[in-house]
Scaffold this active site. Sequence first.
Site, mmCIF file in Angstrom:
data_model
loop_
_atom_site.group_PDB
_atom_site.id
_atom_site.type_symbol
_atom_site.label_atom_id
_atom_site.label_comp_id
_atom_site.label_asym_id
_atom_site.label_seq_id
_atom_site.Cartn_x
_atom_site.Cartn_y
_atom_site.Cartn_z
ATOM 1 N N ASP A 102 -4.078 -4.780 1.237
ATOM 2 C CA ASP A 102 -4.451 -4.007 2.557
ATOM 3 C C ASP A 102 -6.020 -4.476 2.729
ATOM 4 O O ASP A 102 -6.930 -3.826 2.449
ATOM 5 C CB ASP A 102 -4.457 -2.603 2.238
ATOM 6 C CG ASP A 102 -4.811 -1.921 3.725
ATOM 7 O OD1 ASP A 102 -4.951 -2.571 4.474
ATOM 8 O OD2 ASP A 102 -4.813 -0.510 3.457
ATOM 9 N N GLU A 138 -3.790 1.857 -2.970
ATOM 10 C CA GLU A 138 -3.987 3.177 -2.866
ATOM 11 C C GLU A 138 -2.878 4.118 -3.795
ATOM 12 O O GLU A 138 -2.279 4.982 -3.118
ATOM 13 C CB GLU A 138 -3.655 3.626 -1.356
ATOM 14 C CG GLU A 138 -4.869 3.347 -0.599
ATOM 15 C CD GLU A 138 -4.673 4.506 1.039
ATOM 16 O OE1 GLU A 138 -5.188 5.421 0.972
ATOM 17 O OE2 GLU A 138 -3.998 3.727 1.922
ATOM 18 N N ASN A 198 -7.240 -3.997 6.117
ATOM 19 C CA ASN A 198 -7.904 -3.197 6.934
ATOM 20 C C ASN A 198 -8.439 -4.017 8.255
ATOM 21 O O ASN A 198 -9.466 -3.660 8.880
ATOM 22 C CB ASN A 198 -8.648 -2.204 6.315
ATOM 23 C CG ASN A 198 -7.940 -0.872 6.136
ATOM 24 O OD1 ASN A 198 -7.153 -0.458 6.867
ATOM 25 N ND2 ASN A 198 -8.295 -0.560 4.893
ATOM 26 N N ASN A 216 0.902 -1.394 -0.052
ATOM 27 C CA ASN A 216 -0.022 0.172 -0.004
ATOM 28 C C ASN A 216 0.775 1.179 0.137
ATOM 29 O O ASN A 216 1.722 1.492 1.066
ATOM 30 C CB ASN A 216 -0.979 -0.009 1.086
ATOM 31 C CG ASN A 216 -2.037 1.367 1.262
ATOM 32 O OD1 ASN A 216 -1.504 2.293 0.868
ATOM 33 N ND2 ASN A 216 -3.119 0.922 1.604
ATOM 34 N N TYR A 218 -7.981 -3.710 -1.863
ATOM 35 C CA TYR A 218 -7.897 -2.495 -0.684
ATOM 36 C C TYR A 218 -9.316 -2.359 -0.232
ATOM 37 O O TYR A 218 -10.114 -1.893 -0.564
ATOM 38 C CB TYR A 218 -7.581 -0.990 -1.313
ATOM 39 C CG TYR A 218 -7.644 0.102 -0.583
ATOM 40 C CD1 TYR A 218 -7.095 0.136 0.736
ATOM 41 C CD2 TYR A 218 -8.214 1.322 -0.922
ATOM 42 C CE1 TYR A 218 -7.235 1.167 1.576
ATOM 43 C CE2 TYR A 218 -8.074 2.333 -0.164
ATOM 44 C CZ TYR A 218 -7.627 2.285 1.078
ATOM 45 O OH TYR A 218 -7.690 3.302 2.047
ATOM 46 N N ASP A 264 3.072 4.725 5.281
ATOM 47 C CA ASP A 264 2.742 4.131 6.341
ATOM 48 C C ASP A 264 2.404 2.815 6.588
ATOM 49 O O ASP A 264 2.354 2.019 7.651
ATOM 50 C CB ASP A 264 1.310 4.853 6.910
ATOM 51 C CG ASP A 264 0.249 4.794 6.000
ATOM 52 O OD1 ASP A 264 0.284 4.402 4.946
ATOM 53 O OD2 ASP A 264 -0.959 5.206 6.432
ATOM 54 N N HIS A 265 2.479 1.984 5.561
ATOM 55 C CA HIS A 265 2.591 0.647 5.213
ATOM 56 C C HIS A 265 3.995 0.238 4.797
ATOM 57 O O HIS A 265 4.632 0.812 3.990
ATOM 58 C CB HIS A 265 1.615 0.037 4.313
ATOM 59 C CG HIS A 265 0.056 0.460 4.349
ATOM 60 N ND1 HIS A 265 -0.598 -0.561 4.870
ATOM 61 C CD2 HIS A 265 -0.383 1.298 4.518
ATOM 62 C CE1 HIS A 265 -1.979 -0.206 5.088
ATOM 63 N NE2 HIS A 265 -1.818 1.204 4.949
#
Length: 285
Positions: free
Chosen positions: A159, A35, A161, A7, A115, A272-273
Site C-alpha cells: 500500500d 495493516e 498511499n 492490505n 505500508y 477496503d482494499h
Amino acid sequence: MTIATANVNGIRAAVRRGFAGWLAARNPDVLCLQEVRAGESDIPAGTCDGYHLAYHEGSQKGRAGVAVLTRTAPEAVRVGFGSAEFDTQGRYIEVDLPGPTPGDPAGRLTVASLYLPKGAASGEILDSKLRFCKQLAEHVRSRSAEAEATGGAYLVAGDFNIAPTQDDLKAWKTNLRSPGFLPVEREWFADLLAPPGGEGADSGTAPAVVDVLRRLHPDRPGPYTWWSWRGRQFDNDAGWRIDLHLASPSLAATAMVGGVDREASYEARVSDHSPVWVDYGWASS
C-alpha cells in the site's frame, strides 16, 4: 510464481469476512500483507498454514504491521530500510528467497511488503511522509540496482498511499489537494520510476523499478485497488490505484499477467482494499 499483496485492514476482521477463501482460491506463492494490526500470537489460527511467516508488528499497536508469507523458507529477513525514524513502525519488511544455489545472489528474489504512511494535505504529517518517501526511495533504488548487478530480482509490493497519475483514481479532478494525490507525492513517485540520472538520462537506460500493473494495463484507468467504505464508491468503481508492485527491470520483464481481485459486491468485501496479484516467470528453489 504468483505474488500477491493485500492490505487487510486488520487480519482478524479480514478473516471473519472471508480472507481464507480468497487465499485458498488465489493460492499465491508469495503474499505481502499490510495493516495486519495484531500481535503475531493474535493472528487467527490456520491463517498462515502452508506458509513461512515473516512479520514486523511494529511499535504502533493496532495501526500497522507488515508481513511476507512464502512457500519457500527465506534465506534472510530484514526489518525496515535503515531509517532510525521509521524502522520501528511496522511499515517495511523484506525477505530473500533463495535462487538455484543457496547463498548465491544469482537467481535470488528479494520481496518486500510496504505500508507507506497516508500523510496529510500539509504540515508536519505531510513532511513526515515525504521524509519516509525520500529514505525509502534510496533503499529501493539500492536494492534494485544490487539485484540487477548480481542476477537476482527485487520487488516491493504493498500500500503506497499514492495514486501516481490521473489514470489511478476516478475522481482525480476533485482530489487535486487530497493526501495521496498531491503534486509533491506524484512527483516523488515519478522520480522513483525514472531512469538513473533524471530527465537528462539516456532514454535507453532502464528505470530503477517498474510499476508492473501499469505495464500490464497501459493507457487505461485503474485497475483500482481501494474504495472508501462510505457511500456507493465501491458500487460505482470510484476507486484509487494505490496498492502496487514495483519490480526491478529484469523481474518486471517476466510479468505475464496480473490484476486486482475485486470482490463481486460491497457485502463480500474483505477489506477496503482488494488484493493485487501478478504471475511472474521467476522460479525460486
